[in-house]
Motif scaffolding. Structure first.
Motif, PDB file in Angstrom:
ATOM      1  N   PHE A 194      11.500 -19.808  79.342  1.00  0.00           N
ATOM      2  CA  PHE A 194      10.678 -19.715  77.955  1.00  0.00           C
ATOM      3  C   PHE A 194      11.047 -20.017  76.916  1.00  0.00           C
ATOM      4  O   PHE A 194      12.315 -19.946  76.613  1.00  0.00           O
ATOM      5  CB  PHE A 194      10.147 -18.134  78.043  1.00  0.00           C
ATOM      6  N   ILE A 195      10.321 -20.931  76.135  1.00  0.00           N
ATOM      7  CA  ILE A 195      10.779 -21.673  74.819  1.00  0.00           C
ATOM      8  C   ILE A 195      10.153 -21.426  73.946  1.00  0.00           C
ATOM      9  O   ILE A 195       8.741 -21.137  73.983  1.00  0.00           O
ATOM     10  CB  ILE A 195      11.189 -23.111  75.370  1.00  0.00           C
ATOM     11  N   GLU A 196      10.694 -21.377  72.686  1.00  0.00           N
ATOM     12  CA  GLU A 196       9.733 -21.030  71.725  1.00  0.00           C
ATOM     13  C   GLU A 196      10.146 -22.176  70.387  1.00  0.00           C
ATOM     14  O   GLU A 196      11.468 -22.379  70.426  1.00  0.00           O
ATOM     15  CB  GLU A 196       9.862 -19.683  70.763  1.00  0.00           C
ATOM     16  N   ALA A 212       4.020 -24.809  82.212  1.00  0.00           N
ATOM     17  CA  ALA A 212       3.301 -25.603  80.991  1.00  0.00           C
ATOM     18  C   ALA A 212       3.240 -27.049  81.659  1.00  0.00           C
ATOM     19  O   ALA A 212       2.457 -27.865  81.159  1.00  0.00           O
ATOM     20  CB  ALA A 212       3.844 -25.472  79.940  1.00  0.00           C
ATOM     21  N   TYR A 213       4.331 -27.350  82.654  1.00  0.00           N
ATOM     22  CA  TYR A 213       4.159 -28.709  82.948  1.00  0.00           C
ATOM     23  C   TYR A 213       3.409 -28.873  84.093  1.00  0.00           C
ATOM     24  O   TYR A 213       2.681 -29.862  84.515  1.00  0.00           O
ATOM     25  CB  TYR A 213       5.598 -29.163  83.125  1.00  0.00           C
ATOM     26  N   CYS A 214       3.881 -28.373  85.172  1.00  0.00           N
ATOM     27  CA  CYS A 214       3.277 -28.623  86.756  1.00  0.00           C
ATOM     28  C   CYS A 214       2.192 -27.664  87.121  1.00  0.00           C
ATOM     29  O   CYS A 214       1.691 -28.091  87.915  1.00  0.00           O
ATOM     30  CB  CYS A 214       4.182 -28.595  87.734  1.00  0.00           C
ATOM     31  N   ALA A 233      11.393 -32.347  81.829  1.00  0.00           N
ATOM     32  CA  ALA A 233      10.212 -33.354  81.856  1.00  0.00           C
ATOM     33  C   ALA A 233       9.245 -33.120  80.971  1.00  0.00           C
ATOM     34  O   ALA A 233       8.453 -34.237  80.357  1.00  0.00           O
ATOM     35  CB  ALA A 233       9.626 -33.375  83.421  1.00  0.00           C
ATOM     36  N   TYR A 234       8.858 -31.818  80.569  1.00  0.00           N
ATOM     37  CA  TYR A 234       7.794 -31.720  79.518  1.00  0.00           C
ATOM     38  C   TYR A 234       8.050 -32.171  78.299  1.00  0.00           C
ATOM     39  O   TYR A 234       7.466 -33.002  77.537  1.00  0.00           O
ATOM     40  CB  TYR A 234       7.672 -30.302  79.544  1.00  0.00           C
ATOM     41  N   THR A 290       5.974 -22.229  73.006  1.00  0.00           N
ATOM     42  CA  THR A 290       5.672 -23.407  73.581  1.00  0.00           C
ATOM     43  C   THR A 290       5.309 -23.423  74.795  1.00  0.00           C
ATOM     44  O   THR A 290       4.464 -24.200  75.283  1.00  0.00           O
ATOM     45  CB  THR A 290       6.833 -24.429  73.405  1.00  0.00           C
ATOM     46  N   GLY A 291       5.831 -22.692  75.760  1.00  0.00           N
ATOM     47  CA  GLY A 291       5.455 -22.544  77.036  1.00  0.00           C
ATOM     48  C   GLY A 291       6.457 -21.997  77.896  1.00  0.00           C
ATOM     49  O   GLY A 291       7.491 -21.786  77.652  1.00  0.00           O
ATOM     50  N   SER A 292       5.996 -21.827  79.294  1.00  0.00           N
ATOM     51  CA  SER A 292       6.662 -21.424  80.333  1.00  0.00           C
ATOM     52  C   SER A 292       7.150 -22.452  81.409  1.00  0.00           C
ATOM     53  O   SER A 292       6.015 -23.180  81.509  1.00  0.00           O
ATOM     54  CB  SER A 292       6.076 -20.007  81.011  1.00  0.00           C
ATOM     55  N   PHE A 293       8.217 -22.333  82.089  1.00  0.00           N
ATOM     56  CA  PHE A 293       8.404 -23.474  82.942  1.00  0.00           C
ATOM     57  C   PHE A 293       9.184 -22.874  84.226  1.00  0.00           C
ATOM     58  O   PHE A 293       9.900 -22.006  84.040  1.00  0.00           O
ATOM     59  CB  PHE A 293       9.294 -24.625  82.390  1.00  0.00           C
ATOM     60  N   CYS A 294       8.957 -23.346  85.210  1.00  0.00           N
ATOM     61  CA  CYS A 294       9.649 -22.991  86.667  1.00  0.00           C
ATOM     62  C   CYS A 294      10.987 -23.104  86.226  1.00  0.00           C
ATOM     63  O   CYS A 294      11.638 -22.065  86.911  1.00  0.00           O
ATOM     64  CB  CYS A 294       9.161 -23.880  87.684  1.00  0.00           C
ATOM     65  N   ASP A 295      11.567 -24.078  85.801  1.00  0.00           N
ATOM     66  CA  ASP A 295      13.183 -24.287  85.812  1.00  0.00           C
ATOM     67  C   ASP A 295      13.208 -25.248  84.563  1.00  0.00           C
ATOM     68  O   ASP A 295      12.299 -25.585  83.971  1.00  0.00           O
ATOM     69  CB  ASP A 295      13.534 -24.579  87.061  1.00  0.00           C
ATOM     70  N   TYR A 296      14.590 -25.602  84.608  1.00  0.00           N
ATOM     71  CA  TYR A 296      14.970 -26.606  83.460  1.00  0.00           C
ATOM     72  C   TYR A 296      14.422 -27.929  83.722  1.00  0.00           C
ATOM     73  O   TYR A 296      14.427 -28.705  82.684  1.00  0.00           O
ATOM     74  CB  TYR A 296      16.309 -26.673  83.339  1.00  0.00           C
TER      75      TYR A 296
END
Ligand SMILES: [Zn+2]
Length: 52
Positions: free
Chosen positions: A18-20, A5-7, A41-42, A30-36
């Motif tokens: 993955f966060i909710e 969701a960021y990059c 950053a998001y 809320t989205g999925s991210f490659c890493d923390y």
């Protein structure tokens, strides 16, 4: 395929995060991210809302 969701990179090849959120009692993805790093950053970018 799930995109960060960021990059915007595909998250599958890394260790995806993955966060909710709970909003009005509903669980919203809320989205999925490659890493923390991308997750932080998001969240940072959201916190830095204009008008401050
Ligand atoms: Zn990313």
């Amino acid at each position: 395929m799930t995109e960060c969701a960021y990059c915007g990179n595909e998250v599958e090849y890394a260790e995806p995060v993955f966060i909710e959120e709970l909003r009005s009692g509903m669980r919203i993805s809320t989205g999925s991210f490659c890493d923390y790093d991308c997750l932080l950053a998001y969240l940072e970018a959201r916190r830095l809302a204009p008008g401050r």
